[in-house]
Design an enzyme around this catalytic site. Structure first.
Site, PDB file in Angstrom:
ATOM      1  N   CYS A   1       0.742  -1.269  -0.057  1.00 45.53           N
ATOM      2  CA  CYS A   1      -0.062  -0.001  -0.025  1.00 45.53           C
ATOM      3  C   CYS A   1       0.816   1.248  -0.077  1.00 45.53           C
ATOM      4  CB  CYS A   1      -1.006   0.045   1.334  1.00 45.53           C
ATOM      5  SG  CYS A   1      -2.296  -1.433   0.980  1.00 45.53           S
TER       6      CYS A   1
ATOM      7  N   HIS B   1      -3.700   7.181   2.336  1.00 41.83           N
ATOM      8  CA  HIS B   1      -3.904   5.719   1.865  1.00 41.83           C
ATOM      9  C   HIS B   1      -5.356   5.387   2.081  1.00 41.83           C
ATOM     10  CE1 HIS B   1      -3.970   1.900   0.476  1.00 41.83           C
ATOM     11  NE2 HIS B   1      -3.837   1.234   1.872  1.00 41.83           N
TER      12      HIS B   1
ATOM     13  N   ASN C   1     -10.042  -0.014  -0.419  1.00 38.84           N
ATOM     14  CA  ASN C   1      -8.765   0.289  -0.235  1.00 38.84           C
ATOM     15  C   ASN C   1      -7.943  -0.660  -1.908  1.00 38.84           C
ATOM     16  OD1 ASN C   1      -5.644  -0.290   0.010  1.00 38.84           O
ATOM     17  ND2 ASN C   1      -5.916  -1.392   2.026  1.00 38.84           N
TER      18      ASN C   1
HETATM   19  O1  UT7 Z   1      -3.724  -1.262   3.444  1.00 35.63           O
HETATM   20  C1  UT7 Z   1      -2.788  -1.119   4.598  1.00 35.63           C
HETATM   21  C2  UT7 Z   1      -3.340  -2.104   5.497  1.00 35.63           C
HETATM   22  N1  UT7 Z   1      -4.646  -2.336   5.777  1.00 35.63           N
HETATM   23  C3  UT7 Z   1      -5.357  -1.767   6.846  1.00 35.63           C
HETATM   24  O2  UT7 Z   1      -4.728  -0.757   6.857  1.00 35.63           O
HETATM   25  C4  UT7 Z   1      -6.319  -2.212   7.529  1.00 35.63           C
HETATM   26  C5  UT7 Z   1      -6.219  -2.156   8.882  1.00 35.63           C
HETATM   27  N2  UT7 Z   1      -7.145  -2.835   9.617  1.00 35.63           N
HETATM   28  C6  UT7 Z   1      -8.719  -2.346   9.756  1.00 35.63           C
HETATM   29  O3  UT7 Z   1      -9.066  -1.735   8.898  1.00 35.63           O
HETATM   30  C7  UT7 Z   1      -9.340  -3.157  10.789  1.00 35.63           C
HETATM   31  O4  UT7 Z   1      -8.777  -3.851  11.608  1.00 35.63           O
HETATM   32  C8  UT7 Z   1     -10.432  -4.166  10.058  1.00 35.63           C
HETATM   33  C9  UT7 Z   1     -11.537  -3.308   9.384  1.00 35.63           C
HETATM   34  C10 UT7 Z   1      -9.656  -5.157   8.916  1.00 35.63           C
HETATM   35  C11 UT7 Z   1     -11.175  -4.980  10.803  1.00 35.63           C
HETATM   36  O5  UT7 Z   1     -11.882  -4.035  11.921  1.00 35.63           O
HETATM   37  P1  UT7 Z   1     -11.789  -4.411  13.310  1.00 35.63           P
HETATM   38  O6  UT7 Z   1     -12.717  -3.089  13.904  1.00 35.63           O
HETATM   39  O7  UT7 Z   1     -10.413  -4.069  13.796  1.00 35.63           O
HETATM   40  O8  UT7 Z   1     -12.370  -5.523  13.785  1.00 35.63           O
HETATM   41  P2  UT7 Z   1     -11.883  -6.873  14.422  1.00 35.63           P
HETATM   42  O9  UT7 Z   1     -10.584  -7.479  13.345  1.00 35.63           O
HETATM   43  O10 UT7 Z   1     -11.301  -6.627  15.793  1.00 35.63           O
HETATM   44  O11 UT7 Z   1     -12.887  -7.827  14.457  1.00 35.63           O
HETATM   45  C12 UT7 Z   1     -14.087  -7.514  15.439  1.00 35.63           C
HETATM   46  C13 UT7 Z   1     -15.220  -8.610  15.005  1.00 35.63           C
HETATM   47  C14 UT7 Z   1     -14.612  -9.927  14.994  1.00 35.63           C
HETATM   48  O12 UT7 Z   1     -15.741 -10.714  15.540  1.00 35.63           O
HETATM   49  P3  UT7 Z   1     -15.400 -11.361  16.930  1.00 35.63           P
HETATM   50  O13 UT7 Z   1     -14.133 -12.218  17.111  1.00 35.63           O
HETATM   51  O14 UT7 Z   1     -15.375 -10.231  17.843  1.00 35.63           O
HETATM   52  O15 UT7 Z   1     -16.468 -12.290  17.112  1.00 35.63           O
HETATM   53  C15 UT7 Z   1     -14.425 -10.229  13.416  1.00 35.63           C
HETATM   54  O16 UT7 Z   1     -14.621 -11.652  13.115  1.00 35.63           O
HETATM   55  O17 UT7 Z   1     -15.635  -8.484  13.804  1.00 35.63           O
HETATM   56  C16 UT7 Z   1     -15.688  -9.489  12.695  1.00 35.63           C
HETATM   57  N3  UT7 Z   1     -15.346  -9.162  11.579  1.00 35.63           N
HETATM   58  C17 UT7 Z   1     -16.648  -8.906  10.814  1.00 35.63           C
HETATM   59  N4  UT7 Z   1     -17.945  -9.054  11.032  1.00 35.63           N
HETATM   60  C18 UT7 Z   1     -18.790  -8.620  10.088  1.00 35.63           C
HETATM   61  C19 UT7 Z   1     -14.391  -8.916  10.661  1.00 35.63           C
HETATM   62  N5  UT7 Z   1     -14.614  -8.773   9.623  1.00 35.63           N
HETATM   63  C20 UT7 Z   1     -16.019  -8.647   9.470  1.00 35.63           C
HETATM   64  C21 UT7 Z   1     -16.945  -8.361   8.475  1.00 35.63           C
HETATM   65  N6  UT7 Z   1     -18.336  -8.278   8.949  1.00 35.63           N
HETATM   66  N7  UT7 Z   1     -16.748  -7.954   7.195  1.00 35.63           N
END
Ligand code: UT7
Length: 345
Positions: A116, A258, A288
């Site tokens: 990225c 980004h 993204n």
């Molecule tokens: O491009 C450069 C690098 N990339 C980034 O900068 C991305 C950086 N990371 C993020 O943007 C976020 O961490 C994400 C959007 C990827 C994830 O969001 P989050 O708020 O950090 O969620 P999380 O990974 O802490 O997950 C929270 C919950 C989990 O469920 P449990 O374990 O709490 O039951 C996930 O399984 O949300 C769940 N989850 C979803 N639920 C519904 C993860 N993806 C989804 C989804 N729909 N698409």
């Protein structure tokens, strides 16, 4: 007069296939509400069957070259740098075929891989070559088709990533002109290589021979730690560059960061003491797009009238590697804005 590289054209390209959050919700256990709240993304695009990264790169470059022709007059491009982590083939690089298809002759053309942050690394490379006198007009492209490497079972990456490309044209000029790239801050930390990765298919876990471990052929990301690192590194890098340039007290006018997650942009804004309105945002429409993200956001901001000539602009990115970086320029007059792409169903 100090020789500099001056931005004189910008362009972008998206595949025609749009994928809404509702469509993802019909495939995975997810919802429009979850994706919008956690990421700010409402839509993304995926490459059509049979098309590849170079096709998007050529489209974005064609638009950028047309703008450069209007603003800086016709001149041969003598360098092509393409940032991508999804090349058409593992070998050779994709830039030469892009240059060939654009009819640029036998100019030097090569790929840069910094995920990225790829576009900013490619931009820094091209700026260095222009200021060193190795090139007079350079085409810098960021293009990725992450839909081709996403795990079909991973709802998190499907929600975030989209395919797309953006491009800019640089011309040799002088440091006090609008559009001159004024400085860079770049960094990397390979200790974080596992946070954003495709484990198989390289020389460590080979594409042939022993079968790759289940799922290792797909892109994988540890979202939480990546989020934290992204905020930290983009804020620190931006601050370093802004201090070096003496851009303080609410400057820059615009930040083109980004486009990974609206919550990341807000957190970087808080760290830098900048208002959310100063951030260009197109992630709601495209997600993204990896190396395509910053140049595509620049292109959309021009089309939307969200960037005005004379504004101080900060570019900042974070990505796999880990890698990060920032760049700064005063936005040039690119004339008539590029037409906004048609609304897709
Ligand atoms: O491009 C450069 C690098 N990339 C980034 O900068 C991305 C950086 N990371 C993020 O943007 C976020 O961490 C994400 C959007 C990827 C994830 O969001 P989050 O708020 O950090 O969620 P999380 O990974 O802490 O997950 C929270 C919950 C989990 O469920 P449990 O374990 O709490 O039951 C996930 O399984 O949300 C769940 N989850 C979803 N639920 C519904 C993860 N993806 C989804 C989804 N729909 N698409």
């Amino acid at each position: 007069m100090t020789r500099a590289a001056v931005l004189c054209g910008v362009g972008g390209a998206l595949p025609t296939i749009a994928v809404s959050n509702e469509e993802l919700a019909s495939r995975f256990d997810t919802s429009d509400q979850w994706i919008r709240t956690r990421t700010g993304i409402g839509n993304r695009h995926v490459i059509e069957p049979g098309r590849a990264t170079s096709d998007l790169a050529v489209e974005a470059a064609t638009e950028a070259l047309a703008v450069a022709g209007r603003t800086a007059g016709p001149a041969p491009v003598d360098l092509v740098v393409l940032a991508t982590s999804t090349p058409d083939r593992p070998c050779p690089a994709t830039a030469p075929v892009v240059a060939h298809r654009l009819g640029l002759g036998t100019v030097p053309a090569f790929d840069v891989a910094a995920v990225c942050t790829g576009f900013l690394y490619a931009l820094a490379t091209a700026v260095s070559m222009v200021t060193a006198g190795l090139a007079d007009r350079a085409l810098v492209i960021g293009a990725d088709t992450f839909s081709t490497i996403l795990d079909p079972a991973d709802r998190t990456t499907a929600a975030i990533f989209g395919d797309g490309a953006g491009a800019v044209v640089l011309r040799a000029g002088e440091a006090d002109e609008p559009g001159a790239l004024l400085g860079f801050d770049l960094g990397a930390d390979g200790a974080g290589e596992d946070l954003i990765t495709v484990r198989a298919g390289g020389s460590r876990q080979r594409a042939s021979g022993e079968a790759a471990a289940e799922g290792d052929q797909w892109f994988a990301m540890q979202g939480g730690p990546v989020f934290t690192e992204a905020v930290l590194r983009m804020s620190e890098s931006s601050r370093t560059l802004l201090e070096r340039l003496g851009w303080t007290g609410g400057e820059p006018a615009k930040v083109v960061a980004h486009q990974a997650n609206i919550r990341i942009l807000r957190a970087v804004g808080e760290q830098l003491g900048l208002d959310e309105k100063q951030f260009v945002v197109n992630l709601d429409r495209v997600g993204n797009t990896v190396a395509g993200s910053i140049p595509l956001a620049l292109r959309d901001a021009v089309a939307d009238g969200d960037l005005a000539s004379g504004q101080r602009v900060l570019l900042t990115a974070f990505g796999g590697g880990l890698t990060w970086g920032s760049a700064a320029l005063v936005w040039p007059d690119l004339g008539r804005p590029a037409p906004t792409p048609p609304e897709l169903p």
